[in-house]
Structures are given as C-alpha cells and as structure tokens.
Motif scaffolding. Structure first.
Motif, PDB file in Angstrom:
ATOM      1  N   ASP A   1       7.570   8.310 -14.472  1.00 33.77           N
ATOM      2  CA  ASP A   1       7.716   7.906 -15.883  1.00 33.77           C
ATOM      3  C   ASP A   1       5.506   7.857 -15.453  1.00 33.77           C
ATOM      4  O   ASP A   1       5.440   6.750 -14.673  1.00 33.77           O
ATOM      5  CB  ASP A   1       7.708   7.558 -17.036  1.00 33.77           C
ATOM      6  N   ARG A   2       4.863   8.830 -15.978  1.00 35.31           N
ATOM      7  CA  ARG A   2       3.677   9.068 -15.742  1.00 35.31           C
ATOM      8  C   ARG A   2       2.907   7.286 -16.880  1.00 35.31           C
ATOM      9  O   ARG A   2       3.295   6.871 -17.497  1.00 35.31           O
ATOM     10  CB  ARG A   2       2.645   9.736 -15.981  1.00 35.31           C
TER      11      ARG A   2
ATOM     12  N   LYS B   1       3.863   6.278  -5.019  1.00 38.41           N
ATOM     13  CA  LYS B   1       3.872   5.721  -6.444  1.00 38.41           C
ATOM     14  C   LYS B   1       3.170   7.368  -7.554  1.00 38.41           C
ATOM     15  O   LYS B   1       3.809   8.054  -8.208  1.00 38.41           O
ATOM     16  CB  LYS B   1       3.151   4.543  -7.215  1.00 38.41           C
ATOM     17  N   ARG B   2       2.216   7.566  -7.084  1.00 39.89           N
ATOM     18  CA  ARG B   2       1.791   8.556  -7.005  1.00 39.89           C
ATOM     19  C   ARG B   2       2.425   9.552  -6.974  1.00 39.89           C
ATOM     20  O   ARG B   2       1.716  10.920  -7.611  1.00 39.89           O
ATOM     21  CB  ARG B   2       0.179   8.861  -6.593  1.00 39.89           C
TER      22      ARG B   2
ATOM     23  N   VAL C   1       0.893  -1.516   0.239  1.00 45.43           N
ATOM     24  CA  VAL C   1      -0.148   0.214   0.467  1.00 45.43           C
ATOM     25  C   VAL C   1       0.310   1.310  -0.409  1.00 45.43           C
ATOM     26  O   VAL C   1       0.523   2.718  -0.963  1.00 45.43           O
ATOM     27  CB  VAL C   1      -0.693   0.086   0.821  1.00 45.43           C
ATOM     28  N   SER C   2       1.852   1.057   0.793  1.00 46.22           N
ATOM     29  CA  SER C   2       3.195   2.656   1.277  1.00 46.22           C
ATOM     30  C   SER C   2       3.903   2.505  -0.058  1.00 46.22           C
ATOM     31  O   SER C   2       3.510   4.015  -0.865  1.00 46.22           O
ATOM     32  CB  SER C   2       3.775   2.226   1.740  1.00 46.22           C
ATOM     33  N   VAL C   3       3.916   1.683  -1.381  1.00 44.50           N
ATOM     34  CA  VAL C   3       4.407   2.137  -2.423  1.00 44.50           C
ATOM     35  C   VAL C   3       3.331   2.695  -3.124  1.00 44.50           C
ATOM     36  O   VAL C   3       3.817   3.152  -3.998  1.00 44.50           O
ATOM     37  CB  VAL C   3       4.939   0.918  -2.881  1.00 44.50           C
TER      38      VAL C   3
ATOM     39  N   LEU D   1       7.285   0.402 -11.788  1.00 48.95           N
ATOM     40  CA  LEU D   1       7.227   1.645 -12.027  1.00 48.95           C
ATOM     41  C   LEU D   1       8.700   2.047 -12.291  1.00 48.95           C
ATOM     42  O   LEU D   1       9.803   0.938 -12.427  1.00 48.95           O
ATOM     43  CB  LEU D   1       7.703   2.007 -10.716  1.00 48.95           C
ATOM     44  N   ARG D   2       8.674   3.569 -13.350  1.00 47.77           N
ATOM     45  CA  ARG D   2       9.815   3.191 -14.119  1.00 47.77           C
ATOM     46  C   ARG D   2      10.075   4.696 -13.778  1.00 47.77           C
ATOM     47  O   ARG D   2       9.874   5.702 -14.151  1.00 47.77           O
ATOM     48  CB  ARG D   2       9.362   3.318 -15.558  1.00 47.77           C
ATOM     49  N   LEU D   3      11.412   4.896 -13.371  1.00 47.42           N
ATOM     50  CA  LEU D   3      11.534   6.655 -13.309  1.00 47.42           C
ATOM     51  C   LEU D   3      11.704   7.248 -14.638  1.00 47.42           C
ATOM     52  O   LEU D   3      12.557   6.762 -15.604  1.00 47.42           O
ATOM     53  CB  LEU D   3      13.442   5.465 -12.918  1.00 47.42           C
TER      54      LEU D   3
END
Lengths: 230, 230
Positions: free
Chosen positions: B67-68, B57-58, B51-53, B76-78
């Motif tokens: 990156d959205r 993320k948002r 949940v924290s991740v 998740l992509r930087l």
DNA sequence: GATTCACGTTACCCATGGCTAACGTCAACC
DNA sequence: GGTTGACGTTAGCCATGGGTAACGTGAATC
C-alpha cells in the motif's frame, strides 16, 4: 577476493552460476553437441542480441565455463566444467519432465516449460531422489535419453519425419520439446515415442502419416519436430 | 510503457515479481502476520541493509504489492495483492516441504532450504497437483498449516517450549524451520509435531524434557523453536 | 574489383539489487 | 537540556544482464 554481496540474490563469480549463465551454457551445449558454437547462432537461439552474447562470453570465461580463446572472434567452446554443468542441467530437466508427466499427469506439451524454470534451482540430491522414485528412467516423455553420468553424449542427430517419403515406415523416437504447440498437436495425434507409422503423403506443406487405423495430417514444420528411427 | 527486455531474465514491472521481491513480500507477511512492518526489522530479518529495504519499498509500491503511504518513514504494509502473493508462496513452500519429506524422504532439516528456492519458480498448477498427490495435507512436516485459500490467517502465536517450567506437560505443535541445526536436533530427539512431552527441568541455559521413556536436553535457543499447545 | 552482408566487438544507456557514507529526525536516557 | 542511538532516506558506487548505434573485418556476390 570474491564478492561482498550477502543479500537476497547471488552475485559474483564465487557463487553458483546465475540463471542467465546456466541458460547460456545449456544452449551452447545443445546447439553444438559439445563442439564450438558461433556467437550469432547462439544469439538467435536465445532471442538475445549479439552484444549480449559477446559480453556473456567474457563472463563465462571468467567463470571457467568456457575455454579461453586467444584469438578474438573465435567461437564459444565449453570447458570441461561447462560441459559437466550443461549435462547436469539436461539431466535435471529431463528427470523433472518425466516426474511431471508420470506422477503429476501434467499434459506433455506443458512439462517442458515447467522444467525449464525449476531445473536451475533443484539440487542434484533432489534430482537423484526423483530418479530413484521413478525407477531410474532411461528416457524422458519426449523420448530423449536421460544422462546419468557426465560423459560426452554421442547423440548423432536422427532424421525427422519431414525427410520421409510416401510409403516409408518408421518408429517415432523423440519429439523436440521446445515448441509447445507442436508437441500438443503431435501428442494429440498419438505420435509419441514408440509409435509405429507409415507415411502416406509428403508435399511442400504437409506430411500425412498413418498410425494403426488413424491418419494424421501434419504441417511440415511440425513433422520436422519428430525424430525417427528404422 | 512497461519494459523492452526480451532476454533471459525477467526485468521490469510488467513481469511477475523477481525472486528478491518475492522474498521481501514473504518476509513482510511472516514478520507482520498481515500487519505493517518496520523497515529496520525487515532489514535485520533478511540480512540486508536498511538502504536496500528503503529502495525495495519504492519498487514494491510501484508493483502494487505494498500500500502506498503518503507520509514518508511509514512502516511497510502489504496490499491485497501483496498479501495474496505472500500466502501463495507460503502455500507452495509448505506443499513442497511436505512432498520432499513424505515422498522423497529428505531429512526434515533439509526440506526448508530446498523449498526456499523452488517456491519462487513452480506454478500454482504444479503446487495443487502436488497437494492432490499428497491427499491435500493440512500441515507441513514442521507442523505449520497449509493455507489453501487466500484468506488472512489469524494464527495467534503459540507459546514455545522455552516458556514452560518443570512439571509442565504439552503437545508439540510446530517447529520453526528457519534454523536447520535446531530442526536436526529436535527431530533427532523425537520432538516432532504431535509429540507429548513433560518438562523435567528448565534453567537459564537448558531445557530438559521427557518424551515417553526418552529424556532430551535442549539448549534454550532450540527450545524456543518449538511451539506447543495444551 | 566493388559492394553487400554477416559477424564480433566497442562504447554507451538502462533497471535491478546489493553496498557504504552521511544526514535529519525523534525518542530515550542521563 | 544534551547526548546517544535507532531509524529512514539520499547520494553515489558496483556487478549483472538486458538493450542501440556504430565500426572493422572478412567472405560472398555482383
């Protein structure tokens, strides 16, 4: 019970104090020289609302960093533990400043801001290794003494350059490092700890001093940042 | 609008990333080597709930560090900025470790934990002055390369000591610094970057290696922390 | 004596960064 | 095909550390 947080950020009373609480403790120590401090004065010093101070007070009492006051509206007084924490932070801060200035050759007016952030996260072991590396310096580059033990300091506040009159002679003892711009001006004029000066003129707006052959004109506000001795 | 907070702690998206966000970014970089990372893997790596991740993320997307993704449930992509931040932190971390080990003589197994806290608060200027002081070292004391530019690394993962068989010879390239206990054991056995070793035995529980005249027995888990080259 | 003002506190709001409980989805496994 | 399990998300809780608005107190000022 303590707290349940096991994540990235330390939260709760069984951890070491947060950055914010350390800042409160240090500010109380520096404002009050070990004595009690009014909440409003602390709020102004830290650029924070009185409400935030009021809430911080309760949290710091719960942490055992402030003595509990039975009367409400009493000033903030550091506990023995709070005082030890404050002195440890001053020690780390001044050792870092000395290291940055002497070893990394960072300009004097920038060492304060750098040390301000790092002092909260370096261990005492690292601090003492830095002290050893530097030969256990007694003063930081602004001229402030480095407290190696947890004793209460009896630093009586020295007069400042702003209090002198034309003709007075003095030694620069230390500079207030909280104002980067002032430190830059003073260092640029060679008004560093140890400098011997003569006041040539002192009026409502400016103080003019001679140091050797060099004459330096200071705004009064900047002159007030210079602590002097005989 | 940005944020209104002017107090002791930086809060809001127009400030530099908080400690927690920097930790997320660095972890994503280290887990994915620049590529996308599954949220669950990240949660396990950071000892944090999924949940924290998900919430992080948002926030990281809002910060422009990820990156959205138009599809939900995407990895998740930087972003470019996130990658630059991650590399800057790795650079600061490894320079600090090198400084602590070489200059302050802090035992190898402790430099990681010290650097882990300080890397979030030192300026790039201080980091580069430390680099200069040290003669611009190419590797930290664990053997990891120090990235002086913001280029993507193509660090192909090397095999570990756990993959070798009796009779194999190898050079120690680097140690995983995340496990202090393992680093202490390995350093104690002289299995430091540059060491030349011969595997004598390798079974389900232990790996026995010879380094010069010295024979060292390692638990398999510890052997897996040692990256080797030919 | 009335007014003003500084002070400390309370009640409430907000963002951050943790958490658990619960849910829908999807893939793998019987 | 059903079950199981991992995954990501949502809803809701908590503590911290900021903020306003508003209030009572007490001292200074008129």
């Amino acid at each position: 019970m303590g707290n349940v947080n096991r994540g990235l950020l330390a939260v709760g009373s069984d951890r070491s104090p947060s950055r914010a609480r350390e800042d409160y403790v240090k500010a109380i120590y520096q404002l009050g020289a070990g004595g009690p401090v009014r909440a409003a004065a602390l709020a102004r010093y830290l650029n924070v609302s009185r409400v935030s101070v009021s809430k911080a007070k309760r949290l710091l009492e719960a942490d055992g960093l402030l003595d509990r006051e039975r009367e409400p509206s009493q000033p903030l007084r550091l506990s023995r533990r709070g005082r030890r924490l404050a002195i440890a932070m001053v020690r780390r801060h001044r050792l870092l400043e000395t290291f940055f200035h002497r070893v990394l050759r960072i300009p004097l007016e920038r060492v304060h801001a750098e040390a301000e952030r790092i002092e909260h996260v370096i261990s005492d072991d690292v601090a003492m290794r830095i002290a050893t590396l530097l030969g256990r310096p007694q003063r930081d580059p602004h001229g402030h003494p480095i407290p190696y033990d947890d004793d209460l300091r009896t630093e009586k506040p020295l007069p400042t350059l702003a209090a002198l009159r034309a003709g007075d002679r003095a030694n620069v003892i230390s500079l207030d490092d909280r104002d980067d711009a002032a430190v830059a001006v003073l260092a640029d004029g060679g008004l560093l700890p140890g400098a011997r000066i003569v006041v040539q003129r002192s009026d409502a707006s400016c103080v003019v001093v001679r140091r050797g052959k060099r004459v330096v004109t200071l705004r009064r506000a900047h002159a007030a940042m210079v602590r002097i001795g005989a």
